[in-house]
Design a protein around this motif. Structure first.
Motif, PDB file in Angstrom:
ATOM      1  N   ASP A 106      23.167  63.773  43.650  1.00 57.70           N
ATOM      2  CA  ASP A 106      23.301  64.033  45.083  1.00 57.70           C
ATOM      3  C   ASP A 106      24.099  62.935  45.773  1.00 57.70           C
ATOM      4  O   ASP A 106      24.869  63.210  46.697  1.00 57.70           O
ATOM      5  N   GLU A 107      23.939  61.701  45.316  1.00 53.34           N
ATOM      6  CA  GLU A 107      24.741  60.616  45.884  1.00 53.34           C
ATOM      7  C   GLU A 107      26.218  60.815  45.550  1.00 53.34           C
ATOM      8  O   GLU A 107      27.091  60.625  46.406  1.00 53.34           O
ATOM      9  N   PHE A 112      31.725  62.691  47.265  1.00 54.67           N
ATOM     10  CA  PHE A 112      32.829  63.631  47.051  1.00 54.67           C
ATOM     11  C   PHE A 112      33.027  64.513  48.281  1.00 54.67           C
ATOM     12  O   PHE A 112      34.169  64.779  48.685  1.00 54.67           O
ATOM     13  N   GLU A 113      31.939  64.961  48.874  1.00 53.93           N
ATOM     14  CA  GLU A 113      32.045  65.765  50.090  1.00 53.93           C
ATOM     15  C   GLU A 113      32.659  64.946  51.221  1.00 53.93           C
ATOM     16  O   GLU A 113      33.518  65.426  51.968  1.00 53.93           O
ATOM     17  N   GLY A 157      26.526  69.751  38.602  1.00 55.83           N
ATOM     18  CA  GLY A 157      26.908  71.070  39.105  1.00 55.83           C
ATOM     19  C   GLY A 157      25.990  71.567  40.203  1.00 55.83           C
ATOM     20  O   GLY A 157      26.439  72.122  41.214  1.00 55.83           O
ATOM     21  N   ALA A 158      24.690  71.365  40.047  1.00 53.12           N
ATOM     22  CA  ALA A 158      23.735  71.809  41.065  1.00 53.12           C
ATOM     23  C   ALA A 158      23.972  71.080  42.381  1.00 53.12           C
ATOM     24  O   ALA A 158      23.935  71.687  43.467  1.00 53.12           O
ATOM     25  N   ASP A 332      26.195  53.344  33.577  1.00 54.37           N
ATOM     26  CA  ASP A 332      24.861  53.522  34.150  1.00 54.37           C
ATOM     27  C   ASP A 332      24.852  54.494  35.324  1.00 54.37           C
ATOM     28  O   ASP A 332      23.826  54.683  35.968  1.00 54.37           O
ATOM     29  N   GLY A 333      26.009  55.115  35.596  1.00 51.44           N
ATOM     30  CA  GLY A 333      26.028  56.207  36.563  1.00 51.44           C
ATOM     31  C   GLY A 333      26.411  55.837  37.975  1.00 51.44           C
ATOM     32  O   GLY A 333      26.125  56.587  38.907  1.00 51.44           O
ATOM     33  N   MET A 334      27.083  54.709  38.155  1.00 52.65           N
ATOM     34  CA  MET A 334      27.500  54.281  39.489  1.00 52.65           C
ATOM     35  C   MET A 334      28.997  54.520  39.697  1.00 52.65           C
ATOM     36  O   MET A 334      29.797  54.335  38.778  1.00 52.65           O
ATOM     37  N   ILE A 335      29.352  54.901  40.920  1.00 50.86           N
ATOM     38  CA  ILE A 335      30.754  54.948  41.321  1.00 50.86           C
ATOM     39  C   ILE A 335      31.079  53.609  41.958  1.00 50.86           C
ATOM     40  O   ILE A 335      30.431  53.204  42.926  1.00 50.86           O
TER      41      ILE A 335
END
Length: 451
Positions: A106-107, A112-113, A157-158, A332-335
């Motif tokens: 969600d983050e 991206f949004e 995707g969700a 680890d999943g960070m942008i």
């Protein structure tokens, strides 16, 4: 009963849709290339590319780490491994370290949004073969059995779809060191064991399970499309798949296919045509100019700044393309904050100038190469002139538009009409207000009722 113009238009639209829905495509390029590109893709203009996988663990050099280390045996990669890892350490040993423990889909989707992007393309499998979902055809070399122990494709995707963004999947056809693929390669691609046992079963399952709006195919260049059975897959995709009416595909479906066959054209990475192409196209670009995957040795000088990104996007859209901008998250999943800052900066610019980008078409002239570069886009009877540096003066000339008594000129973000005067034959001179500050260093004039 009198039939109105709107009723006639509705009837023609329904007739066209019915004709389109009834079309069956045969597994050959002449038929497949005749399929109309779903409209949503041309309208969205801007998307985010995400390269994420086991290569994000060493995070050195490039997402091609495994190949440069073991395939090309590049000295810098060998030295990196010798200095930092014990003897006998294999590439597969990186997978358990792909934790993705801070990955919050969600983050990501919020960022991206906020960027103004309308579609997102995630790597479900790069050339290393590791799948970011629980592929039954990639036992223990996937994100459910190993590493994160979660279905990354489904989770992102969700979150993406909750925000009404389109979701696409990047898929590498080949795998550098897959022994079945290498066996087919040794046969001169006369055998197709890898295609029948791995590549195509995965593709079919991906479509049926995740229903992507876009398939970004890659890794096709060593073998012809006849080896990959590409036309057979695409015929099923367009005729019978659960996404047959909305799915968009690119052009990387076999040796020699790119820039010739497929839904839209990627051509080469970072493709930069010099003139308006005659087919829908996309430029994929990376914020990190050196790599698509995250690099711990990335330097700020190697990262695109916001004005460069906006100039690149404007050029692409003016020439009828879509702009797919890549970021590589950490293992680890960070942008990285520098990537997030760039994406939010794009979104801030698009909040003001987006009507000159989204759902536009190329104009009859795409650019004026004057002291201050100007790029044109159009929408119905409106033309947008986007200039990507400050003229530093109040009067500004546009040489191409043909004005009329009804012409109105405004600066996007400022509702007040601007004063203007026609030039001798074509063009006009506009009296600019003080331009508002923008880190993007780009502004847009909206010209209504010009030719």
């Amino acid at each position: 009963m009198q039939v109105t113009r709107s009723q006639i238009s509705l009837f023609l639209c329904l007739l066209s849709c019915a004709s389109s829905l009834g079309t069956r495509y045969t597994p050959d390029w002449a038929s497949l290339d005749s399929r109309p590109l779903p409209e949503w893709y041309d309208e969205v203009k801007f998307g985010i590319f995400v390269h994420w996988g086991v290569f994000s663990v060493p995070a050195f050099g490039s997402e091609w780490f495994w190949w440069y280390w073991k395939g090309a045996q590049s000295p810098s990669y060998i030295q990196f491994m010798t200095k930092n890892y014990p003897p006998g350490f294999s590439y597969t040993d990186f997978a358990p370290e792909f934790h993705a423990q801070f990955f919050d889909p969600d983050e990501w989707a919020d960022v991206f949004e906020a960027s103004g992007a309308k579609y997102v393309v995630l790597t479900n499998k790069h050339h290393e073969g590791f799948t970011n979902w629980g592929s039954p055809y990639s036992w223990n070399w996937n994100s459910v059995d190993n590493g994160p122990h979660r279905d990354l494709v489904a989770d992102l995707g969700a979150a993406i779809r909750k925000r009404s963004l389109h979701y696409g999947l990047y898929n590498s056809l080949y795998e550098w060191f897959n022994p079945i693929y290498l066996s087919d390669k040794r046969s001169g691609f006369k055998t197709q064991d890898y295609v029948e046992k791995k590549a195509m079963p995965e593709l079919y399952e991906l479509v049926n399970r995740y229903k992507p709006d876009l398939i970004w195919s890659d890794g096709d260049w060593e073998a012809p499309d006849t080896y990959w059975n590409s036309t057979g897959f695409l015929a099923w995709l367009y005729n019978d798949s659960p996404v047959k009416d909305v799915v968009v595909t690119n052009d990387r479906w076999g040796l020699g296919c790119y820039c010739k066959h497929g839904g839209y054209y990627n051509c080469a990475d970072k493709f930069t045509p010099g003139e308006l192409p005659n087919h829908k196209w996309e430029k994929c670009q990376s914020v990190d100019t050196i790599s698509w995957g995250y690099r711990r040795n990335m330097k700020l000088s190697e990262v695109m700044d916001l004005p460069s990104i906006i100039k690149d996007m404007v050029y692409v859209v003016a020439l009828g393309g879509n702009y797919l901008l890549n970021v590589g998250p950490t293992s680890d999943g960070m942008i990285a904050p520098v990537f997030e800052e760039r994406l939010r900066g794009i979104g801030a610019w698009l909040k003001v100038n987006g009507e000159a980008i989204y759902a536009t078409k190329p104009w009859r002239v795409q650019a004026e190469n004057a002291t201050v570069p100007v790029w044109y886009t159009s929408k119905s009877s409106t033309v947008y002139a986007i200039f990507t540096s400050n003229p530093m003066q109040n009067s500004f000339k546009l040489l191409t538009p043909k004005t009329s008594y009804n012409t109105v000129v405004t600066l996007l973000g400022n509702p007040e009409p601007l004063k203007w005067a026609p030039l001798q034959t074509t063009g006009l001179i506009v009296l600019l207000p003080d331009l508002p500050f923008t880190p993007a260093d780009a502004w847009t004039l909206k010209l209504d009722e010009v030719a």
